[in-house]
Design a protein around this motif. Structure first.
Motif, PDB file in Angstrom:
ATOM      1  N   LEU A   1       8.659  18.892  17.440  1.00 17.20           N
ATOM      2  CA  LEU A   1       9.288  18.631  16.148  1.00 17.20           C
ATOM      3  C   LEU A   1      10.456  19.602  16.020  1.00 17.20           C
TER       4      LEU A   1
ATOM      5  N   LEU B   1      14.380  20.961  14.920  1.00 11.36           N
ATOM      6  CA  LEU B   1      15.566  20.970  14.070  1.00 11.36           C
ATOM      7  C   LEU B   1      16.697  20.354  14.910  1.00 11.36           C
TER       8      LEU B   1
ATOM      9  N   ALA C   1      18.509  18.458  10.076  1.00 11.00           N
ATOM     10  CA  ALA C   1      17.417  17.483   9.993  1.00 11.00           C
ATOM     11  C   ALA C   1      16.380  17.915  11.017  1.00 11.00           C
ATOM     12  N   ARG C   2      15.184  17.407  10.871  1.00  8.03           N
ATOM     13  CA  ARG C   2      14.140  17.714  11.842  1.00  8.03           C
ATOM     14  C   ARG C   2      13.473  16.410  12.242  1.00  8.03           C
ATOM     15  N   GLY C   3      13.174  16.247  13.513  1.00  9.61           N
ATOM     16  CA  GLY C   3      12.531  15.024  13.969  1.00  9.61           C
ATOM     17  C   GLY C   3      11.812  15.255  15.290  1.00  9.61           C
ATOM     18  N   ILE C   4      11.081  14.236  15.703  1.00  6.57           N
ATOM     19  CA  ILE C   4      10.309  14.353  16.948  1.00  6.57           C
ATOM     20  C   ILE C   4      11.239  14.090  18.126  1.00  6.57           C
TER      21      ILE C   4
END
Lengths: 196, 602
Positions: B10, B12, B174-177
């Motif tokens: 996960l 940034l 943003a943060r994502g997988i």
């Protein structure tokens, strides 16, 4: 399925850690997430918002106004300020420990009474759950664990899609080892406080 | 970010970009810290060495660009990154670098900040791609950013041109997988091969290279046309053309539309856009800030004889200012079918005080600002300020910024203020910004005989962006250790005859130093030196102590609050107390207390 959490508070309260804990827990439970955070200048004692969107088809890091399923309010004034992020079904978890803005500490503007704020929020939503995170954290051992209390509370909120154990495991993996016991206790107490 | 080499994480956006840079086999990276790009530098400082990346915090973006240009000309994969306004500083080398181009892949990241969350403006740096004739890419999410940056290096090498990689705050933060991928094995060192025609841009060569650049742009246009980074998503009679984070809002917010998602945005895939527009009922262009895509879409439609209504900023359907959000797209409901919008709760009926960002508790800048105010008294003064934590001195009670332009700009502008007016000019610079852009104007001030005061607020770090090192702190990285550069010695070496270094926690000494500096008939420099307590806290170097008000002797004058205004000081019903959870025991408030009622407790 889509579930949106807006974590609101003041820079330095642990809002970023909380969003990371909940986001990691969602990922580790096989969910997709899209998040957005505040870094930089605005962090210096300013209002901060972290957005966490969980769901198969989420791509946008930001949520629309009213979209939140949960507002996790680390600070009462910030909860009031950002209430429009939620709708009539939104669970509003509101920590009652104030962080006074500099204009208030300098005696230049007035910070509302806590009871005034809870009453104003309760007037527009029937889903307000208020919590004294700092006093619970003190009972758990140290006031700094207030954010773990809030994370525990989030895990217990009605409709929150991630299992409690996954959230707790995620929290414990992200805090320094020597504070694990404190955080675990604070998490559990926060969780229980929601069921009272 | 961790240094895991497998699985998914996960991340940034800035962590994902760092990982993309590692996977691309970059050998040289340089930056000057700036939000929203700063975390990339912090990551490379920590783990770059492990992956064989030489990484430097350059003194400013221009130097970062020049150093990177040379590495890339030599054949090493190079990553240069900065915030949007940093590209202005680096624009001079960048525009000519495009002429001769590069051998190793070079990616220049511009982290734009729509809504100016942490910036002095919200300029749209996609315009630089047109100005410099550089290929450009724009990712929409952290995961896409990681993959796209690797493609950007390949494309850069194929075109022998640097690629502009344009992100915005909602991608960087943003943060994502993000799935972790393989690391490409690329040599980290190379041999520079002389090529006078390409790399020596004297006029005769520059003219040839101008043609080279135009030809390469034709090739880039073909690559953009064929690129999988420009793709169509969904079916519908309404066509939406979009890029960057705006794509995510369109993707979730508009129903039954066909989306042309552009990732390779300079040169645009003109044929793909023309084909996409043909037969559509209407076109909506959704992009933040300037109508960069939109104006080109109008031109492409005109050139291809396509008559279709184009909605966007030019029609007033979408705003030009500030960042977009899902609500921006949901507001298009009269033009396209939008997703459901939930009715937001009303604002609760209670007045909530504002909470603007502020100088931290115990911030040494509070001490020097107070000292300046005291030393200045009622004299007419112009405060020519700078970009950094001291920008927060613009707020009450200090109100100590009459003008802010750019880094080092306070000193440069002082050169003009002091000649154009009879007012006393006090210029501010931070320690890092002094090295960034403050030395050159100070040299100019010595050279031209200007008379003003420069205050260097030296808190021993590039604090606002996360405490990166700078020449004044020295650096310990990758087995190299450099000594801190002494600002006082440097200033003296430039020929400034009046230089004093003070501890801003010592209010009396600071006031005395400022009085002398203001009275001095010439160019004077005061260095207010004291480490940022946030940095000390992070490094666990802050002694645990706090201040306490002795309520028996306190005269209730509130001078502590009106002069230092520290957020740890709390006034309620006329009584001042200290919030021990915020106080760091710096004692600045104690130093201004006329009754000596504030004491330090260990």
């Amino acid at each position: 399925m889509k579930y949106v959490v807006q974590i609101v508070g003041v820079g330095g309260q642990g809002v970023l850690l909380a969003s990371m804990v909940l986001g990691s827990a969602a990922m580790n439970s096989g969910r997709n997430v899209a998040m957005s955070e505040v870094h930089g200048m605005a962090q210096r004692g300013g209002s901060v918002i972290s957005t966490l969107r969980i769901g198969d088809n989420v791509v946008s890091p930001l949520a629309s106004e009213g979209e939140a399923d949960m507002i996790l309010g680390f600070e009462p004034a910030e909860t009031c300020r950002n209430l429009t992020l939620g709708n009539k079904d939104t669970v509003v978890v509101m920590n009652l420990d104030p962080v006074y803005p500099p204009t208030v500490t300098a005696g230049l503007s007035k910070y509302p009474e806590i009871s005034e704020m809870t009453a104003a929020v309760a007037k527009v939503t029937s889903n307000l759950i208020s919590i004294g995170a700092t006093s619970i954290a003190e009972k758990a051992g140290k006031s700094v664990a207030a954010n773990a209390v809030m994370i525990g509370a989030a895990a217990a909120a009605k409709g929150f899609p991630i299992p409690k154990d996954a959230v707790r495991a995620s929290l414990l993996s992200l805090v320094p080892e020597k504070f694990r016991d404190l955080n675990e206790k604070a998490f559990d107490m926060g969780y229980e406080a929601m069921n009272k | 970010m961790s240094a895991n080499d497998k699985g998914k994480e996960l991340l940034l956006g800035n962590d994902a970009i760092t990982r993309g840079v590692i996977e691309a086999g970059v050998g040289f990276a340089s930056t000057y810290p700036g939000t929203p790009s700063s975390e990339i530098g912090n990551n490379l400082e920590k783990i770059g060495d492990k992956y064989g990346i030489f990484f430097e915090f350059s003194t400013n973006e221009k130097t970062a660009m020049e150093a990177g240009a040379a590495a890339a000309m030599s054949g090493v994969r190079t990553f240069v990154f900065m915030k949007h306004v940093g590209v202005n500083v680096a624009a001079d080398p960048m525009l000519t670098l495009a002429y001769g181009g590069v051998r190793g892949g070079m990616v220049i990241l511009s982290a734009d900040d729509p809504s100016a969350h942490s910036s002095q403006n919200e300029q749209d740096n996609r315009m630089y791609a047109k100005l410099a004739l550089l290929p450009m890419m724009e990712p929409s999410t952290p995961a896409e950013a990681k993959e796209m940056i690797k493609k950007a290096f390949d494309i850069s090498e194929e075109l022998t041109l640097p690629v502009l990689f344009r992100t915005t705050t909602r991608i960087n933060h943003a943060r994502g997988i993000v799935p972790i991928g393989e690391i490409k094995d690329v040599p980290k060192k190379s041999q520079f091969q002389r090529d006078l025609k390409r790399f020596v841009n004297i006029p005769s060569n520059a003219r040839v290279n101008r043609i080279r650049l135009l030809e390469l742009n034709k090739k880039a246009a073909e690559m953009s046309e064929a690129s999988e980074l420009n793709f169509i998503d969904g079916d519908g009679k309404i066509g939406v053309i979009t890029s960057s984070v705006a794509y995510t809002y369109v993707k979730e917010g508009l129903k039954n539309v066909s989306i042309l998602k552009l990732g390779f945005t300079n040169p645009l895939p003109e044929k793909k856009i023309a084909d996409f527009m043909k037969g559509k009922e209407k076109i909506i262009v959704v992009e933040e800030l300037e109508p960069f895509l939109e104006d080109q879409v109008y031109r492409i439609a005109a050139q291809n004889g396509i008559s279709v209504k184009i909605h966007g900023k030019r029609t007033g359907d979408l705003p030009m200012a500030f960042e977009y959000s899902p609500d921006t797209v949901l507001a298009l409901r009269d033009i396209a079918e939008t997703g459901e919008k939930k009715e937001p709760l009303p604002k609760p009926d209670v007045e909530i005080p504002l909470r603007p960002p502020t100088l931290c508790a115990g911030c040494p800048h509070r001490g020097i600002f107070h000292a300046i105010r005291k030393a200045v008294g009622r004299k007419p003064v112009i405060y020519s300020s700078d970009i950094g934590c001291y920008s927060l001195g613009a707020s009450p009670p200090f109100m100590m910024a009459d003008m802010i332009l750019c880094m080092g700009g306070g000193i440069g502008a002082a050169c003009g203020f002091c000649e154009a007016t009879d007012q006393k000019v006090i210029a501010f610079a931070g320690d890092s910004t002094f090295f960034h852009g403050g030395i050159t104007p100070l040299v100019s001030a010595v050279f031209n005989g200007h008379k003003f005061v420069t205050v260097v607020l030296d808190n021993r770090a590039t604090a606002m962006t996360g405490h990166q090192p700078h020449p004044g702190t020295g650096r310990d990285h990758g087995g190299r250790k450099t000594e801190p550069m002494d600002i006082e010695a440097l200033v003296k070496g430039l020929g400034v005859n009046f230089v004093i270094t003070v501890d801003p926690y010592d209010i009396d000494a600071s006031v005395a130093a400022m009085e002398k500096a203001i009275d001095y008939d010439g160019l004077s420099v005061v260095i207010a030196k004291r480490a940022c307590p946030l940095e000390l806290k992070k490094e666990k170097l802050l002694e645990p102590r706090t201040c306490r008000v002795n309520q028996d002797t306190c005269k209730r004058c509130s001078i502590c609050i009106s002069s230092i205004a520290c957020p740890a000081l709390m006034k309620k019903d006329g009584i001042v107390s200290i919030d021990a959870s915020q106080c760091i025991g710096c004692s600045m408030c104690g130093n201004v207390c006329p009754a000596g009622s504030i004491e330090v407790v260990q």
